[in-house]
Design an enzyme around this catalytic site. Structure first.
Site, PDB file in Angstrom:
ATOM      1  N   ASP A  94      67.861   2.968  19.120  1.00  0.00           N
ATOM      2  CA  ASP A  94      66.617   2.880  19.889  1.00  0.00           C
ATOM      3  C   ASP A  94      65.637   3.963  19.443  1.00  0.00           C
ATOM      4  O   ASP A  94      66.027   4.931  18.788  1.00  0.00           O
ATOM      5  CB  ASP A  94      66.867   2.950  21.403  1.00  0.00           C
ATOM      6  CG  ASP A  94      67.815   4.064  21.780  1.00  0.00           C
ATOM      7  OD1 ASP A  94      67.667   5.171  21.221  1.00  0.00           O
ATOM      8  OD2 ASP A  94      68.702   3.844  22.623  1.00  0.00           O
ATOM      9  N   ASP A 121      62.460   6.595  20.451  1.00  0.00           N
ATOM     10  CA  ASP A 121      61.679   7.295  21.472  1.00  0.00           C
ATOM     11  C   ASP A 121      60.424   7.831  20.801  1.00  0.00           C
ATOM     12  O   ASP A 121      60.445   8.228  19.633  1.00  0.00           O
ATOM     13  CB  ASP A 121      62.465   8.472  22.050  1.00  0.00           C
ATOM     14  CG  ASP A 121      63.730   8.017  22.757  1.00  0.00           C
ATOM     15  OD1 ASP A 121      63.719   6.899  23.311  1.00  0.00           O
ATOM     16  OD2 ASP A 121      64.722   8.765  22.753  1.00  0.00           O
ATOM     17  N   ASP A 138      67.803  19.777  22.680  1.00  0.00           N
ATOM     18  CA  ASP A 138      69.104  20.439  22.579  1.00  0.00           C
ATOM     19  C   ASP A 138      69.402  21.017  21.185  1.00  0.00           C
ATOM     20  O   ASP A 138      69.471  22.223  21.000  1.00  0.00           O
ATOM     21  CB  ASP A 138      70.242  19.539  23.089  1.00  0.00           C
ATOM     22  CG  ASP A 138      70.176  18.098  22.602  1.00  0.00           C
ATOM     23  OD1 ASP A 138      69.352  17.808  21.707  1.00  0.00           O
ATOM     24  OD2 ASP A 138      70.964  17.259  23.094  1.00  0.00           O
TER      25      ASP A 138
HETATM   26  P1  ATP Z   1      71.589   8.729  20.938  1.00  0.00           P
HETATM   27  O1  ATP Z   1      70.467   7.936  21.542  1.00  0.00           O
HETATM   28  O2  ATP Z   1      72.007   8.335  19.580  1.00  0.00           O
HETATM   29  O3  ATP Z   1      72.731   8.878  21.871  1.00  0.00           O
HETATM   30  P2  ATP Z   1      69.711  10.876  21.152  1.00  0.00           P
HETATM   31  O4  ATP Z   1      69.660  12.230  20.508  1.00  0.00           O
HETATM   32  O5  ATP Z   1      68.575   9.960  20.890  1.00  0.00           O
HETATM   33  O6  ATP Z   1      71.086  10.229  20.736  1.00  0.00           O
HETATM   34  P3  ATP Z   1      69.019  10.616  23.890  1.00  0.00           P
HETATM   35  O7  ATP Z   1      69.864  10.850  25.095  1.00  0.00           O
HETATM   36  O8  ATP Z   1      68.455   9.288  23.616  1.00  0.00           O
HETATM   37  O9  ATP Z   1      69.902  11.119  22.678  1.00  0.00           O
HETATM   38  O10 ATP Z   1      67.855  11.700  23.975  1.00  0.00           O
HETATM   39  C1  ATP Z   1      66.720  11.697  23.140  1.00  0.00           C
HETATM   40  C2  ATP Z   1      66.329  13.136  22.794  1.00  0.00           C
HETATM   41  O11 ATP Z   1      66.041  13.863  24.000  1.00  0.00           O
HETATM   42  C3  ATP Z   1      67.416  13.950  22.115  1.00  0.00           C
HETATM   43  O12 ATP Z   1      67.433  13.739  20.729  1.00  0.00           O
HETATM   44  C4  ATP Z   1      67.027  15.357  22.472  1.00  0.00           C
HETATM   45  O13 ATP Z   1      65.969  15.806  21.669  1.00  0.00           O
HETATM   46  C5  ATP Z   1      66.509  15.204  23.889  1.00  0.00           C
HETATM   47  N1  ATP Z   1      67.585  15.393  24.893  1.00  0.00           N
HETATM   48  C6  ATP Z   1      68.328  14.426  25.467  1.00  0.00           C
HETATM   49  N2  ATP Z   1      69.198  14.945  26.343  1.00  0.00           N
HETATM   50  C7  ATP Z   1      68.998  16.281  26.331  1.00  0.00           C
HETATM   51  C8  ATP Z   1      69.568  17.387  27.030  1.00  0.00           C
HETATM   52  N3  ATP Z   1      70.565  17.199  27.898  1.00  0.00           N
HETATM   53  N4  ATP Z   1      69.101  18.615  26.766  1.00  0.00           N
HETATM   54  C9  ATP Z   1      68.093  18.811  25.883  1.00  0.00           C
HETATM   55  N5  ATP Z   1      67.519  17.816  25.198  1.00  0.00           N
HETATM   56  C10 ATP Z   1      67.956  16.572  25.404  1.00  0.00           C
HETATM   57 MG    MG Z   2      68.222   7.991  21.788  1.00  0.00          MG
END
Ligand code: ATP
Ligand code: MG
Length: 468
Positions: free
Chosen positions: A78, A80, A159
């Site tokens: 996905d 963002d 993060d």
């Molecule tokens: P995936 O979607 O593959 O699980 P992702 O990194 O995209 O991994 P998401 O949960 O979709 O994870 O979050 C999008 C972004 O938001 C992350 O890449 C990070 O930059 C930020 N993020 C998400 N959760 C946290 C958190 N708990 N603390 C800090 N930043 C976060």
């Molecule tokens: Mg994501």
């Protein structure tokens, strides 16, 4: 096409534009020849969103996990988008845009195409809060962070360095605030800021660290790894629903077995799922359970990696099966008959589970269906097989039974029989049922029916088979 091209040329250099917004914390501007992101892996809809926002005069980037995956050459699941436009400003630019969330609003922009609709999540740059005031719990956990901020602040509250990169599809450049590209090259997962403080703010980050390490094969940077052992208990402060979502992501990451090993190495598995405690136990008596769960997870990982769907209900049914089986056998030993013993064991297993991480109701009913179907596979006469095959969740129950056969907990001959039964025409199905009767009569040692009959004439129980 030409107007679009001209617009792109006229757009200012992203670095220069960025410097006007933020005076401090300037990012590295990484060119295409370094990041090597393949534009074919981009979602057209995500690019439509960034283009539309930029044409309206706002900053807009693809951000977070999508950039990390693109830089790894993986097509993100996905996309963002982060922008300096407020949610109201974003909503005005798109026909199908919905404001989500009360505390910190984001916008879901939906695109309808041939397949499933695609939702692009658009968030306004968010500020980083300091550790003061009523935003923070005693443990350091952040309770509220609903303040908009600059892009520089938005990057700092993310993060890991590899999750804090912003990709501009128009210029094909990446803005890298925290050395994410260098960490990608070093295959390192590094927390932004002081890791212990960041874990205290949000203990879920410890689980994210393990999940991303398993998924990318990267190593946790020493300073990122060190505080986890000491802070692992903080995970229990996280609201149950959020913890459940994160565990589900971990199990559905396509790298669940590696991630579970990671949880154990980090001492993070205790109390998340009683079952994780159980399967990660290396004692000899848990070997059977370990095998079952290992196979179930390997099977799930393989399905996810090859783009197939996996139901969470099925997955949890497999993870809790060893526990259920133990309870079922105990109930039978106490003198209960087979089916009530199974149902009582299901209640017990789910109740024990709820003392750790609560499994959502919708998955619970799937699990109960899959489990309660298991003794029915043993009834291979009369109308029983036809009725079973018509159950709405038959396929899941059947796959589950095959898994039991693969670990030797159920007789493999039973799995083979059902596989033939599903594929056979009506005459073939009749013949298969006749063969069951013949097998039982002739005392074929491979027959589960025969095994049952010899031990306990009244009961037809896979629990007993497993106990042998
Ligand atoms: P995936 O979607 O593959 O699980 P992702 O990194 O995209 O991994 P998401 O949960 O979709 O994870 O979050 C999008 C972004 O938001 C992350 O890449 C990070 O930059 C930020 N993020 C998400 N959760 C946290 C958190 N708990 N603390 C800090 N930043 C976060
Ligand atoms: Mg994501």
């Amino acid at each position: 096409m030409i107007t679009k091209f001209i617009k792109r040329i006229l757009r200012r250099d992203p670095m220069e534009r960025h410097m006007q917004v933020n005076q401090s914390g300037a990012p590295k501007c990484v060119p295409k020849k370094t990041h090597r992101i393949d534009p074919h892996l981009l979602s057209k809809n995500a690019v439509k969103v960034t283009d539309t926002l930029q044409e309206a005069g706002y900053e807009a980037f693809i951000v977070g996990g999508a950039v990390r995956d693109l830089a790894l050459g993986i097509g993100p699941k996905d996309f963002d988008v982060a922008t300096n436009a407020t949610p109201d400003q974003v909503q005005k630019l798109f026909r199908k845009a919905r404001l989500i969330g009360r505390r910190f609003q984001i916008v879901h922009v939906t695109f309808f195409g041939k397949g499933a609709p695609e939702i692009i999540e658009v968030s306004t740059f968010r500020a980083l809060l300091d550790n003061a005031g009523d935003h923070v719990a005693e443990s350091g956990r952040i309770l509220r962070d609903n303040v908009w901020g600059s892009q520089h602040e938005d990057a700092a509250r993310r993060d890991f360095s590899i999750n804090a990169m912003y990709y501009d599809p128009a210029t094909e450049t990446v803005l890298d605030y925290h050395g994410g590209m260098a960490d990608m090259q070093k295959k390192t997962l590094r927390m932004i800021g002081d890791p212990a403080k960041r874990y205290r703010e949000d203990p879920i980050r410890m689980l994210r660290a393990i999940r991303f390490a398993a998924k990318t094969g990267f190593t946790l940077d020493a300073a990122t790894h060190a505080p986890i052992a000491k802070l692992s208990n903080l995970i229990h402060d996280v609201p149950a629903a959020r913890l459940f979502d994160e565990i589900l992501k971990l199990l559905m990451s396509g790298y669940s077995w590696a991630a579970i090993q990671g949880l154990r190495d980090a001492g993070l598995h205790h109390g998340l799922l009683p079952l994780l405690d159980h399967i990660l136990d290396t004692k000899a008596d848990s070997k059977e359970a370990n095998n079952f769960v290992r196979l179930a997870l390997a099977n799930t990982d393989e399905r996810i990696q090859s783009g197939k769907s996996v139901s969470a209900g099925f997955l949890f049914a497999t993870l809790l099966w060893p526990d259920l089986l133990k309870n079922w056998k105990q109930n039978i030993a106490k003198g209960m008959s087979n089916i009530p013993a199974l149902h009582d064991a299901m209640d017990d297993t789910i109740a024990t589970q709820s003392s750790g991480m609560t499994i959502q109701r919708r998955f619970e009913s799937d699990m109960r269906e899959i489990w309660s179907m298991q003794p029915r596979f043993e009834k291979r006469v009369g109308r029983y097989p036809y009725r079973l095959i018509e159950s709405p969740r038959f396929r899941a129950g059947y796959d589950f039974m095959l898994l039991r056969c693969a670990t030797g907990e159920q007789n493999p001959a039973l799995g083979e029989w059902w596989t033939s039964f599903i594929a056979a025409d009506p005459a073939g199905q009749e013949a298969l049922m006749t063969s069951v009767k013949t097998e039982s009569a002739s005392g074929n040692a491979n027959s589960p029916a025969k095994k049952r009959r010899r031990r306990k004439p009244k009961v037809a129980s896979p629990a007993e088979d497993a106990a042998s």
